[in-house]
Design a protein around this motif. Structure first.
Motif, mmCIF file in Angstrom:
data_model
loop_
_atom_site.group_PDB
_atom_site.id
_atom_site.type_symbol
_atom_site.label_atom_id
_atom_site.label_comp_id
_atom_site.label_asym_id
_atom_site.label_seq_id
_atom_site.Cartn_x
_atom_site.Cartn_y
_atom_site.Cartn_z
ATOM 1 N N VAL A 1 62.567 66.065 5.534
ATOM 2 C CA VAL A 1 62.017 67.428 5.569
ATOM 3 C C VAL A 1 61.477 67.694 6.969
ATOM 4 O O VAL A 1 60.780 66.869 7.545
ATOM 5 N N ARG A 2 61.847 68.859 7.493
ATOM 6 C CA ARG A 2 61.357 69.234 8.823
ATOM 7 C C ARG A 2 61.077 70.730 8.883
ATOM 8 O O ARG A 2 61.613 71.506 8.108
ATOM 9 N N ARG A 3 60.235 71.085 9.837
ATOM 10 C CA ARG A 3 59.958 72.500 10.096
ATOM 11 C C ARG A 3 61.112 73.100 10.885
ATOM 12 O O ARG A 3 61.737 72.431 11.688
ATOM 13 N N SER A 4 61.340 74.382 10.633
ATOM 14 C CA SER A 4 62.371 75.087 11.362
ATOM 15 C C SER A 4 62.068 76.582 11.254
ATOM 16 O O SER A 4 60.954 76.968 10.893
ATOM 17 N N MET B 1 40.171 79.144 5.039
ATOM 18 C CA MET B 1 41.497 78.902 5.578
ATOM 19 C C MET B 1 42.352 80.141 5.303
ATOM 20 O O MET B 1 42.388 80.644 4.188
ATOM 21 N N ASP B 2 43.046 80.632 6.335
ATOM 22 C CA ASP B 2 43.897 81.789 6.105
ATOM 23 C C ASP B 2 45.250 81.351 5.549
ATOM 24 O O ASP B 2 45.544 80.158 5.441
ATOM 25 N N ASP B 3 46.081 82.329 5.184
ATOM 26 C CA ASP B 3 47.346 82.027 4.526
ATOM 27 C C ASP B 3 48.308 81.229 5.402
ATOM 28 O O ASP B 3 48.978 80.313 4.930
ATOM 29 N N ARG B 4 48.360 81.512 6.683
ATOM 30 C CA ARG B 4 49.254 80.756 7.562
ATOM 31 C C ARG B 4 48.768 79.318 7.731
ATOM 32 O O ARG B 4 49.569 78.373 7.777
ATOM 33 N N GLU B 5 47.455 79.124 7.812
ATOM 34 C CA GLU B 5 46.917 77.758 7.902
ATOM 35 C C GLU B 5 47.242 76.972 6.642
ATOM 36 O O GLU B 5 47.578 75.779 6.713
ATOM 37 N N ARG B 6 47.163 77.616 5.491
ATOM 38 C CA ARG B 6 47.495 76.943 4.227
ATOM 39 C C ARG B 6 48.967 76.527 4.237
ATOM 40 O O ARG B 6 49.321 75.414 3.856
ATOM 41 N N TYR B 7 49.840 77.440 4.667
ATOM 42 C CA TYR B 7 51.263 77.126 4.779
ATOM 43 C C TYR B 7 51.478 75.931 5.713
ATOM 44 O O TYR B 7 52.210 74.997 5.384
ATOM 45 N N ASP B 8 50.831 75.960 6.876
ATOM 46 C CA ASP B 8 50.976 74.871 7.850
ATOM 47 C C ASP B 8 50.510 73.538 7.285
ATOM 48 O O ASP B 8 51.143 72.504 7.517
ATOM 49 N N ASP B 9 49.410 73.542 6.539
ATOM 50 C CA ASP B 9 48.919 72.299 5.920
ATOM 51 C C ASP B 9 49.935 71.733 4.928
ATOM 52 O O ASP B 9 50.165 70.521 4.874
ATOM 53 N N ILE B 10 50.543 72.620 4.140
ATOM 54 C CA ILE B 10 51.555 72.185 3.175
ATOM 55 C C ILE B 10 52.754 71.595 3.914
ATOM 56 O O ILE B 10 53.271 70.536 3.543
ATOM 57 N N CYS B 11 53.173 72.247 4.981
ATOM 58 C CA CYS B 11 54.297 71.737 5.784
ATOM 59 C C CYS B 11 53.974 70.375 6.386
ATOM 60 O O CYS B 11 54.819 69.470 6.373
ATOM 61 N N ASP B 12 52.770 70.236 6.905
ATOM 62 C CA ASP B 12 52.355 68.950 7.487
ATOM 63 C C ASP B 12 52.438 67.841 6.446
ATOM 64 O O ASP B 12 52.936 66.746 6.731
ATOM 65 N N ALA B 13 51.964 68.114 5.241
ATOM 66 C CA ALA B 13 51.980 67.099 4.184
ATOM 67 C C ALA B 13 53.412 66.738 3.794
ATOM 68 O O ALA B 13 53.749 65.554 3.663
ATOM 69 N N LEU B 14 54.260 67.736 3.629
ATOM 70 C CA LEU B 14 55.630 67.465 3.201
ATOM 71 C C LEU B 14 56.449 66.757 4.272
ATOM 72 O O LEU B 14 57.246 65.870 3.960
ATOM 73 N N VAL C 1 64.342 80.414 10.249
ATOM 74 C CA VAL C 1 65.582 81.086 9.897
ATOM 75 C C VAL C 1 65.338 82.584 10.014
ATOM 76 O O VAL C 1 64.393 83.112 9.417
ATOM 77 N N PHE C 2 66.111 83.256 10.854
ATOM 78 C CA PHE C 2 65.954 84.688 11.112
ATOM 79 C C PHE C 2 64.520 85.041 11.466
ATOM 80 O O PHE C 2 63.987 86.062 11.025
ATOM 81 N N GLY C 3 63.868 84.164 12.233
ATOM 82 C CA GLY C 3 62.502 84.397 12.678
ATOM 83 C C GLY C 3 61.429 84.020 11.673
ATOM 84 O O GLY C 3 60.242 84.118 11.971
ATOM 85 N N MET C 4 61.814 83.594 10.479
ATOM 86 C CA MET C 4 60.848 83.199 9.454
ATOM 87 C C MET C 4 60.600 81.700 9.550
ATOM 88 O O MET C 4 61.550 80.913 9.503
ATOM 89 N N PRO C 5 59.330 81.283 9.682
ATOM 90 C CA PRO C 5 59.042 79.848 9.651
ATOM 91 C C PRO C 5 59.494 79.280 8.305
ATOM 92 O O PRO C 5 59.284 79.911 7.259
ATOM 93 N N CYS C 6 60.121 78.123 8.335
ATOM 94 C CA CYS C 6 60.605 77.554 7.077
ATOM 95 C C CYS C 6 60.551 76.034 7.100
ATOM 96 O O CYS C 6 60.289 75.414 8.125
ATOM 97 N N LEU C 7 60.806 75.475 5.930
ATOM 98 C CA LEU C 7 60.983 74.038 5.752
ATOM 99 C C LEU C 7 62.415 73.797 5.338
ATOM 100 O O LEU C 7 62.953 74.530 4.497
ATOM 101 N N LYS C 8 63.021 72.781 5.937
ATOM 102 C CA LYS C 8 64.372 72.396 5.556
ATOM 103 C C LYS C 8 64.358 70.960 5.068
ATOM 104 O O LYS C 8 63.651 70.120 5.607
ATOM 105 N N ARG C 9 65.140 70.725 4.028
ATOM 106 C CA ARG C 9 65.375 69.361 3.566
ATOM 107 C C ARG C 9 66.849 69.063 3.767
ATOM 108 O O ARG C 9 67.698 69.781 3.230
ATOM 109 N N SER C 10 67.123 68.061 4.562
ATOM 110 C CA SER C 10 68.507 67.685 4.857
ATOM 111 C C SER C 10 69.322 68.882 5.334
ATOM 112 O O SER C 10 70.466 69.073 4.932
ATOM 113 N N GLY C 11 68.699 69.712 6.159
ATOM 114 C CA GLY C 11 69.392 70.852 6.752
ATOM 115 C C GLY C 11 69.430 72.119 5.923
ATOM 116 O O GLY C 11 69.920 73.137 6.388
ATOM 117 N N ARG C 12 68.924 72.088 4.704
ATOM 118 C CA ARG C 12 68.935 73.271 3.834
ATOM 119 C C ARG C 12 67.529 73.843 3.712
ATOM 120 O O ARG C 12 66.577 73.113 3.456
#
Length: 112
Positions: free
Chosen positions: A21-24, A1-14, A26-37
């Motif tokens: 918690v949702r994917r979003s 599993m590459d690093d981006r796939e690992r990140y995606d798996d963690i996001c899916d779980a959370l 910020v400034f082109g960087m994939p991120c996770l937000k909780r309650s908008g933060r």
């Protein structure tokens, strides 16, 4: 599993575990937000996963991981005090720190 796939798996779980918690991006960087933060992200420029860690003990533990450093998104020495980047070489630590980041108090403002 590459690093981006690992990140995606963690996001899916959370996002499945926590309805606030949702994917979003910020400034082109994939991120996770909780309650908008933003609480975590995947940074190609810094080479790893970045976490907002407001708990001092967890923050210190994250910085003690070899290769970990404070996040400097501009690359000009303007580090974000609560944000820690863990490199791909420390990807085994990403999941536990992502859970920590999601569960911490993000209403805190950086001191100083």
């Amino acid at each position: 599993m590459d690093d981006r796939e690992r990140y995606d798996d963690i996001c899916d779980a959370l996002t499945a575990w926590r309805p606030d918690v949702r994917r979003s991006s910020v400034f082109g960087m994939p991120c996770l937000k909780r309650s908008g933060r933003v609480v975590a992200g995947f940074t190609r420029t810094e080479g790893g996963m970045v976490f907002k860690l407001t708990d001092p003990e967890v923050h210190a533990r994250a910085l003690s991981v070899p290769g970990a450093h404070l996040f400097d998104p501009s690359g000009r020495g303007e580090q974000f005090r609560h944000w820690v980047v863990l490199p791909v070489s420390a990807a085994d630590e990403w999941e536990s720190l992502a859970y920590e980041a999601v569960n911490q108090d993000h209403s805190l403002r950086p001191a100083g």
